[in-house]
Motif scaffolding. Sequence first.
Motif, PDB file in Angstrom:
ATOM      1  N   GLY A 131       0.801  -1.230   0.000  1.00  0.00           N
ATOM      2  CA  GLY A 131       0.000   0.000   0.000  1.00  0.00           C
ATOM      3  C   GLY A 131       0.825   1.265   0.000  1.00  0.00           C
ATOM      4  O   GLY A 131       0.310   2.344  -0.282  1.00  0.00           O
ATOM      5  N   ASP A 132       2.120   1.163   0.320  1.00  0.00           N
ATOM      6  CA  ASP A 132       2.989   2.340   0.308  1.00  0.00           C
ATOM      7  C   ASP A 132       3.262   2.760  -1.138  1.00  0.00           C
ATOM      8  O   ASP A 132       3.132   1.973  -2.069  1.00  0.00           O
ATOM      9  N   ILE A 133       3.648   4.017  -1.301  1.00  0.00           N
ATOM     10  CA  ILE A 133       3.920   4.559  -2.636  1.00  0.00           C
ATOM     11  C   ILE A 133       5.268   5.262  -2.613  1.00  0.00           C
ATOM     12  O   ILE A 133       5.578   6.010  -1.686  1.00  0.00           O
ATOM     13  N   LEU A 134       6.068   5.042  -3.657  1.00  0.00           N
ATOM     14  CA  LEU A 134       7.370   5.697  -3.828  1.00  0.00           C
ATOM     15  C   LEU A 134       7.275   6.643  -5.027  1.00  0.00           C
ATOM     16  O   LEU A 134       6.866   6.237  -6.111  1.00  0.00           O
ATOM     17  N   TYR A 135       7.662   7.896  -4.817  1.00  0.00           N
ATOM     18  CA  TYR A 135       7.638   8.908  -5.875  1.00  0.00           C
ATOM     19  C   TYR A 135       9.067   9.336  -6.197  1.00  0.00           C
ATOM     20  O   TYR A 135       9.836   9.675  -5.299  1.00  0.00           O
ATOM     21  N   PHE A 136       9.401   9.372  -7.475  1.00  0.00           N
ATOM     22  CA  PHE A 136      10.667   9.907  -7.961  1.00  0.00           C
ATOM     23  C   PHE A 136      10.317  11.087  -8.859  1.00  0.00           C
ATOM     24  O   PHE A 136       9.838  10.911  -9.970  1.00  0.00           O
ATOM     25  N   ASP A 137      10.538  12.291  -8.353  1.00  0.00           N
ATOM     26  CA  ASP A 137      10.175  13.514  -9.076  1.00  0.00           C
ATOM     27  C   ASP A 137      11.423  14.356  -9.347  1.00  0.00           C
ATOM     28  O   ASP A 137      12.495  14.099  -8.802  1.00  0.00           O
ATOM     29  N   GLU A 138      11.209  15.385 -10.162  1.00  0.00           N
ATOM     30  CA  GLU A 138      12.282  16.349 -10.466  1.00  0.00           C
ATOM     31  C   GLU A 138      13.574  15.636 -10.890  1.00  0.00           C
ATOM     32  O   GLU A 138      14.667  15.982 -10.442  1.00  0.00           O
ATOM     33  N   ILE A 139      13.443  14.650 -11.761  1.00  0.00           N
ATOM     34  CA  ILE A 139      14.603  13.895 -12.239  1.00  0.00           C
ATOM     35  C   ILE A 139      15.341  14.773 -13.252  1.00  0.00           C
ATOM     36  O   ILE A 139      14.790  15.124 -14.295  1.00  0.00           O
ATOM     37  N   ILE A 140      16.570  15.135 -12.926  1.00  0.00           N
ATOM     38  CA  ILE A 140      17.376  16.000 -13.791  1.00  0.00           C
ATOM     39  C   ILE A 140      18.463  15.160 -14.458  1.00  0.00           C
ATOM     40  O   ILE A 140      19.190  14.428 -13.788  1.00  0.00           O
ATOM     41  N   ILE A 141      18.544  15.281 -15.795  1.00  0.00           N
ATOM     42  CA  ILE A 141      19.565  14.541 -16.542  1.00  0.00           C
ATOM     43  C   ILE A 141      20.508  15.525 -17.215  1.00  0.00           C
ATOM     44  O   ILE A 141      20.183  16.695 -17.410  1.00  0.00           O
ATOM     45  N   LYS A 142      21.672  15.009 -17.563  1.00  0.00           N
ATOM     46  CA  LYS A 142      22.628  15.807 -18.326  1.00  0.00           C
ATOM     47  C   LYS A 142      22.510  15.386 -19.782  1.00  0.00           C
ATOM     48  O   LYS A 142      22.723  14.235 -20.121  1.00  0.00           O
ATOM     49  N   TYR A 143      22.146  16.348 -20.608  1.00  0.00           N
ATOM     50  CA  TYR A 143      21.998  16.114 -22.038  1.00  0.00           C
ATOM     51  C   TYR A 143      23.266  16.607 -22.724  1.00  0.00           C
ATOM     52  O   TYR A 143      24.092  17.283 -22.128  1.00  0.00           O
ATOM     53  N   ALA A 144      23.451  16.261 -23.982  1.00  0.00           N
ATOM     54  CA  ALA A 144      24.633  16.671 -24.732  1.00  0.00           C
ATOM     55  C   ALA A 144      24.824  18.181 -24.667  1.00  0.00           C
ATOM     56  O   ALA A 144      23.879  18.933 -24.443  1.00  0.00           O
ATOM     57  N   GLU A 145      26.032  18.629 -24.839  1.00  0.00           N
ATOM     58  CA  GLU A 145      26.426  20.042 -24.828  1.00  0.00           C
ATOM     59  C   GLU A 145      26.243  20.664 -23.448  1.00  0.00           C
ATOM     60  O   GLU A 145      26.048  21.857 -23.322  1.00  0.00           O
ATOM     61  N   GLY A 146      26.268  19.841 -22.419  1.00  0.00           N
ATOM     62  CA  GLY A 146      26.203  20.347 -21.060  1.00  0.00           C
ATOM     63  C   GLY A 146      24.851  20.894 -20.644  1.00  0.00           C
ATOM     64  O   GLY A 146      24.747  21.593 -19.658  1.00  0.00           O
ATOM     65  N   LYS A 147      23.806  20.581 -21.380  1.00  0.00           N
ATOM     66  CA  LYS A 147      22.470  21.069 -21.034  1.00  0.00           C
ATOM     67  C   LYS A 147      21.809  20.113 -20.061  1.00  0.00           C
ATOM     68  O   LYS A 147      22.023  18.911 -20.100  1.00  0.00           O
ATOM     69  N   LEU A 148      20.997  20.676 -19.176  1.00  0.00           N
ATOM     70  CA  LEU A 148      20.276  19.882 -18.191  1.00  0.00           C
ATOM     71  C   LEU A 148      18.799  19.863 -18.560  1.00  0.00           C
ATOM     72  O   LEU A 148      18.250  20.882 -18.955  1.00  0.00           O
ATOM     73  N   TYR A 149      18.175  18.700 -18.439  1.00  0.00           N
ATOM     74  CA  TYR A 149      16.758  18.558 -18.739  1.00  0.00           C
ATOM     75  C   TYR A 149      16.060  17.793 -17.636  1.00  0.00           C
ATOM     76  O   TYR A 149      16.669  16.978 -16.944  1.00  0.00           O
ATOM     77  N   LYS A 150      14.773  18.050 -17.520  1.00  0.00           N
ATOM     78  CA  LYS A 150      13.947  17.359 -16.533  1.00  0.00           C
ATOM     79  C   LYS A 150      13.276  16.169 -17.223  1.00  0.00           C
ATOM     80  O   LYS A 150      12.638  16.331 -18.260  1.00  0.00           O
ATOM     81  N   ALA A 151      13.425  15.005 -16.631  1.00  0.00           N
ATOM     82  CA  ALA A 151      12.848  13.785 -17.181  1.00  0.00           C
ATOM     83  C   ALA A 151      11.505  13.500 -16.502  1.00  0.00           C
ATOM     84  O   ALA A 151      11.215  14.032 -15.434  1.00  0.00           O
ATOM     85  N   PRO A 152      10.679  12.641 -17.099  1.00  0.00           N
ATOM     86  CA  PRO A 152       9.384  12.312 -16.497  1.00  0.00           C
ATOM     87  C   PRO A 152       9.525  11.654 -15.121  1.00  0.00           C
ATOM     88  O   PRO A 152      10.472  10.924 -14.855  1.00  0.00           O
ATOM     89  N   SER A 153       8.548  11.909 -14.268  1.00  0.00           N
ATOM     90  CA  SER A 153       8.544  11.363 -12.915  1.00  0.00           C
ATOM     91  C   SER A 153       8.124   9.885 -12.916  1.00  0.00           C
ATOM     92  O   SER A 153       7.555   9.399 -13.881  1.00  0.00           O
ATOM     93  N   LEU A 154       8.410   9.225 -11.801  1.00  0.00           N
ATOM     94  CA  LEU A 154       8.000   7.830 -11.610  1.00  0.00           C
ATOM     95  C   LEU A 154       7.160   7.716 -10.346  1.00  0.00           C
ATOM     96  O   LEU A 154       7.415   8.411  -9.362  1.00  0.00           O
ATOM     97  N   LYS A 155       6.196   6.807 -10.384  1.00  0.00           N
ATOM     98  CA  LYS A 155       5.378   6.523  -9.201  1.00  0.00           C
ATOM     99  C   LYS A 155       5.274   5.001  -9.103  1.00  0.00           C
ATOM    100  O   LYS A 155       4.767   4.348 -10.008  1.00  0.00           O
ATOM    101  N   ILE A 156       5.766   4.462  -8.000  1.00  0.00           N
ATOM    102  CA  ILE A 156       5.750   3.020  -7.775  1.00  0.00           C
ATOM    103  C   ILE A 156       4.801   2.711  -6.620  1.00  0.00           C
ATOM    104  O   ILE A 156       5.038   3.151  -5.494  1.00  0.00           O
ATOM    105  N   ASN A 157       3.748   1.978  -6.903  1.00  0.00           N
ATOM    106  CA  ASN A 157       2.814   1.512  -5.884  1.00  0.00           C
ATOM    107  C   ASN A 157       3.250   0.124  -5.437  1.00  0.00           C
ATOM    108  O   ASN A 157       3.520  -0.746  -6.258  1.00  0.00           O
ATOM    109  N   VAL A 158       3.306  -0.091  -4.134  1.00  0.00           N
ATOM    110  CA  VAL A 158       3.714  -1.384  -3.580  1.00  0.00           C
ATOM    111  C   VAL A 158       2.456  -2.201  -3.296  1.00  0.00           C
ATOM    112  O   VAL A 158       1.577  -1.756  -2.567  1.00  0.00           O
ATOM    113  N   LYS A 159       2.415  -3.407  -3.900  1.00  0.00           N
ATOM    114  CA  LYS A 159       1.249  -4.273  -3.600  1.00  0.00           C
ATOM    115  C   LYS A 159       1.668  -5.513  -2.864  1.00  0.00           C
ATOM    116  O   LYS A 159       2.793  -5.898  -2.818  1.00  0.00           O
TER     117      LYS A 159
END
Length: 159
Positions: A131-159
Amino acid sequence: MHKHLLLSFFLTTATSPVWSQTHKKPATAAPATVTNKRPLKLRSTWGIYLSDTLPKTEVMKLLDSALVVRDEKNIKYPVLSFAFTYEKHEPYLNDTTGQPGIYKDFTGDNFKTASLSPLWSKGLKETLQTGDILYFDEIIIKYAEGKLYKAPSLKINVK
């Protein structure tokens, strides 16, 4: 005679702006070079899982795994940081109504790596429940040419 001179004067002055215009060819736009400055559609995973409902045993195996971000061409991008939130569900008995209820407790932290710290991983292995839930938000990646981008979030429900 004056009428003819006057009429020809007016016609000459009225048409002189038309004659003075130069007929330049319209400037052709230089073909724009298309450069993909933004990454293709990004996909975040934890281990091999996208946002999903997973059995507790599988989540326990993933606690030491890193987040992975890929694009449509399956190119991996390094994860620099992410925000993690743990939603813990605890049952309780309401003293006033006598009815059972679920208490939600939120805890979290920001990480400057691609995975949870050993301290968090160990703590979750001890306390994680169905029933617990794990959230991974604000995922920042390093893209080519030194640019930073925000990747999609993750939500994991525990059953």
